[in-house]
Design a protein around this motif. Structure first.
Motif, PDB file in Angstrom:
ATOM      1  N   ALA A   1     -11.345  52.132 -87.863  1.00  0.00           N
ATOM      2  CA  ALA A   1     -11.208  51.939 -89.308  1.00  0.00           C
ATOM      3  C   ALA A   1     -12.301  52.687 -90.064  1.00  0.00           C
ATOM      4  O   ALA A   1     -12.066  53.205 -91.160  1.00  0.00           O
ATOM      5  CB  ALA A   1     -11.250  50.453 -89.642  1.00  0.00           C
ATOM      6  N   LYS A   2     -13.494  52.755 -89.485  1.00  0.00           N
ATOM      7  CA  LYS A   2     -14.574  53.519 -90.133  1.00  0.00           C
ATOM      8  C   LYS A   2     -14.238  55.002 -90.147  1.00  0.00           C
ATOM      9  O   LYS A   2     -14.442  55.692 -91.150  1.00  0.00           O
ATOM     10  CB  LYS A   2     -15.890  53.281 -89.391  1.00  0.00           C
ATOM     11  CG  LYS A   2     -16.430  51.862 -89.513  1.00  0.00           C
ATOM     12  CD  LYS A   2     -17.735  51.708 -88.748  1.00  0.00           C
ATOM     13  CE  LYS A   2     -18.288  50.305 -88.868  1.00  0.00           C
ATOM     14  NZ  LYS A   2     -19.561  50.120 -88.119  1.00  0.00           N
TER      15      LYS A   2
ATOM     16  N   GLU B   1      -4.303  49.682 -97.854  1.00  0.00           N
ATOM     17  CA  GLU B   1      -5.599  49.239 -98.351  1.00  0.00           C
ATOM     18  C   GLU B   1      -5.462  47.951 -99.156  1.00  0.00           C
ATOM     19  O   GLU B   1      -6.262  47.019 -99.008  1.00  0.00           O
ATOM     20  CB  GLU B   1      -6.240  50.335 -99.213  1.00  0.00           C
ATOM     21  CG  GLU B   1      -6.565  51.620 -98.464  1.00  0.00           C
ATOM     22  CD  GLU B   1      -7.614  51.438 -97.376  1.00  0.00           C
ATOM     23  OE1 GLU B   1      -8.219  50.350 -97.291  1.00  0.00           O
ATOM     24  OE2 GLU B   1      -7.824  52.388 -96.601  1.00  0.00           O
TER      25      GLU B   1
ATOM     26  N   VAL C   1     -14.967  45.141 -89.172  1.00  0.00           N
ATOM     27  CA  VAL C   1     -14.478  46.514 -89.315  1.00  0.00           C
ATOM     28  C   VAL C   1     -14.546  47.211 -87.964  1.00  0.00           C
ATOM     29  O   VAL C   1     -15.593  47.209 -87.305  1.00  0.00           O
ATOM     30  CB  VAL C   1     -15.317  47.288 -90.349  1.00  0.00           C
ATOM     31  CG1 VAL C   1     -14.833  48.733 -90.458  1.00  0.00           C
ATOM     32  CG2 VAL C   1     -15.228  46.605 -91.708  1.00  0.00           C
ATOM     33  N   THR C   2     -13.442  47.783 -87.536  1.00  0.00           N
ATOM     34  CA  THR C   2     -13.403  48.465 -86.248  1.00  0.00           C
ATOM     35  C   THR C   2     -13.934  49.892 -86.386  1.00  0.00           C
ATOM     36  O   THR C   2     -13.999  50.447 -87.488  1.00  0.00           O
ATOM     37  CB  THR C   2     -11.969  48.519 -85.707  1.00  0.00           C
ATOM     38  OG1 THR C   2     -11.151  49.311 -86.591  1.00  0.00           O
ATOM     39  CG2 THR C   2     -11.382  47.113 -85.613  1.00  0.00           C
TER      40      THR C   2
ATOM     41  N   THR D   1      -4.475  50.979 -88.188  1.00  0.00           N
ATOM     42  CA  THR D   1      -5.614  50.064 -88.275  1.00  0.00           C
ATOM     43  C   THR D   1      -5.260  48.839 -89.102  1.00  0.00           C
ATOM     44  O   THR D   1      -5.755  47.745 -88.841  1.00  0.00           O
ATOM     45  CB  THR D   1      -6.851  50.760 -88.879  1.00  0.00           C
ATOM     46  OG1 THR D   1      -6.525  51.282 -90.182  1.00  0.00           O
ATOM     47  CG2 THR D   1      -7.320  51.898 -87.999  1.00  0.00           C
TER      48      THR D   1
ATOM     49  N   SER E   1      -6.906  44.254 -97.961  1.00  0.00           N
ATOM     50  CA  SER E   1      -7.813  43.553 -98.883  1.00  0.00           C
ATOM     51  C   SER E   1      -7.281  42.166 -99.193  1.00  0.00           C
ATOM     52  O   SER E   1      -8.046  41.184 -99.226  1.00  0.00           O
ATOM     53  CB  SER E   1      -7.960  44.359-100.180  1.00  0.00           C
ATOM     54  OG  SER E   1      -8.602  45.597 -99.934  1.00  0.00           O
TER      55      SER E   1
ATOM     56  N   PRO F   1     -17.368  48.635 -99.083  1.00  0.00           N
ATOM     57  CA  PRO F   1     -15.924  48.868 -98.967  1.00  0.00           C
ATOM     58  C   PRO F   1     -15.224  48.977-100.310  1.00  0.00           C
ATOM     59  O   PRO F   1     -14.217  49.683-100.433  1.00  0.00           O
ATOM     60  CB  PRO F   1     -15.431  47.648 -98.168  1.00  0.00           C
ATOM     61  CG  PRO F   1     -16.468  46.609 -98.356  1.00  0.00           C
ATOM     62  CD  PRO F   1     -17.763  47.342 -98.489  1.00  0.00           C
TER      63      PRO F   1
ATOM     64  N   THR G   1     -11.589  56.104 -92.747  1.00  0.00           N
ATOM     65  CA  THR G   1     -12.090  56.323 -94.107  1.00  0.00           C
ATOM     66  C   THR G   1     -12.600  57.743 -94.265  1.00  0.00           C
ATOM     67  O   THR G   1     -12.322  58.416 -95.275  1.00  0.00           O
ATOM     68  CB  THR G   1     -13.213  55.319 -94.427  1.00  0.00           C
ATOM     69  OG1 THR G   1     -12.709  53.989 -94.326  1.00  0.00           O
ATOM     70  CG2 THR G   1     -13.737  55.545 -95.844  1.00  0.00           C
TER      71      THR G   1
ATOM     72  N   ARG H   1      -7.832  39.944 -96.090  1.00  0.00           N
ATOM     73  CA  ARG H   1      -9.214  39.487 -95.949  1.00  0.00           C
ATOM     74  C   ARG H   1      -9.517  38.367 -96.933  1.00  0.00           C
ATOM     75  O   ARG H   1     -10.210  37.392 -96.599  1.00  0.00           O
ATOM     76  CB  ARG H   1     -10.167  40.661 -96.174  1.00  0.00           C
ATOM     77  CG  ARG H   1     -10.184  41.681 -95.043  1.00  0.00           C
ATOM     78  CD  ARG H   1     -11.260  42.733 -95.296  1.00  0.00           C
ATOM     79  NE  ARG H   1     -11.324  43.703 -94.224  1.00  0.00           N
ATOM     80  CZ  ARG H   1     -11.960  43.515 -93.073  1.00  0.00           C
ATOM     81  NH1 ARG H   1     -12.585  42.363 -92.860  1.00  0.00           N
ATOM     82  NH2 ARG H   1     -11.973  44.456 -92.144  1.00  0.00           N
TER      83      ARG H   1
ATOM     84  N   TYR I   1      -5.492  44.799 -87.899  1.00  0.00           N
ATOM     85  CA  TYR I   1      -6.101  43.675 -88.607  1.00  0.00           C
ATOM     86  C   TYR I   1      -5.127  42.503 -88.720  1.00  0.00           C
ATOM     87  O   TYR I   1      -5.503  41.342 -88.507  1.00  0.00           O
ATOM     88  CB  TYR I   1      -6.558  44.116 -90.003  1.00  0.00           C
ATOM     89  CG  TYR I   1      -7.833  44.912 -90.006  1.00  0.00           C
ATOM     90  CD1 TYR I   1      -8.981  44.429 -89.386  1.00  0.00           C
ATOM     91  CD2 TYR I   1      -7.907  46.145 -90.647  1.00  0.00           C
ATOM     92  CE1 TYR I   1     -10.160  45.158 -89.385  1.00  0.00           C
ATOM     93  CE2 TYR I   1      -9.074  46.889 -90.651  1.00  0.00           C
ATOM     94  CZ  TYR I   1     -10.204  46.397 -90.022  1.00  0.00           C
ATOM     95  OH  TYR I   1     -11.359  47.122 -90.021  1.00  0.00           O
TER      96      TYR I   1
END
Length: 209
Positions: free
Chosen positions: A145-146, A123, A141-142, A196, A127, A89, A149, A130, A200
């Motif tokens: 969300a992937k 982003e 990670v959903t 997304t 971060s 990531p 990117t 988290r 989170y």
């Protein structure tokens, strides 16, 4: 999948190269921008700028493609590692951030400033989230969300093409339509990115509650 400390290092090497490529791409793209680097920009002709910009674009495309390749190889070879999970990531964010800052350095795509800013804000916010809740809240990670990117990378590649249109020698009459497509794509990427991010924060609040 449990991390394997003795896994094949190739996926991690590709991830590391993506991180380095993101920095190099940004330096080339921003450096080639008009007024990009004091004194140096005075010696760059438009042809020089476009040539450097094209090189940055190719580095970006190759680096972005490794995001899928390293994950595929890690799963196929059972080569997942804790270090790779941390580095992946980070490499993605460096590549995305470098592309955004490099594009904005040219100052020729003001329509993209707001969606690009939203992407960066999200982003950094996620971060920070988290890092703050690490150890107490799990935020996997959903799938969306992937995919966001991937959409970000495609949208930023399209924006780079808008900037470098003349340098690639594409027909000028296609530029307006492609620009509309690129701006629409980056707005879609920004909306999904923000959504997304909200997911989170909502999940973190739910678990802490």
């Amino acid at each position: 999948m449990t991390p394997n400390p003795h896994a094949n290092p190739i996926p991690n090497i590709l991830t590391g190269l993506r991180l380095v490529a993101g920095v190099v791409m940004f330096l080339i793209l921003a450096g080639a921008a008009p007024q990009g680097i004091p004194f140096l920009s005075e010696y760059l002709s438009p042809d020089d700028q476009f040539r450097l910009g094209r090189n940055a674009f190719f580095i970006y495309v190759i680096a972005a493609s490794t995001d899928w390749v390293d994950g595929f190889l890690a799963r196929r070879w059972g080569a997942t590692t804790r270090w790779g999970a941390i580095l992946d990531p980070i490499a993605d964010k460096v590549l995305i951030t470098g592309a955004i800052l490099g594009v904005l350095a040219w100052g020729s795509v003001p329509q993209a400033a707001i969606p690009c800013g939203l992407i960066l804000f999200r982003e950094f916010a996620v971060s920070a989230l988290r890092e703050t809740v690490a150890g107490s809240v799990k935020l996997p990670v959903t799938l969306l969300a992937k995919w966001k990117t991937t959409l970000q990378m495609v949208a930023l590649a399209a924006l780079q093409l808008v900037l470098l249109w003349d340098g690639f020698g594409f027909p000028l009459e296609w530029l307006e339509a492609f620009s509309t497509f690129a701006y629409g794509l980056v707005w879609i990427a920004a909306i999904i990115t923000v959504w997304t991010g909200w997911q989170y924060f909502h999940e973190a609040r739910r678990q802490m509650g």
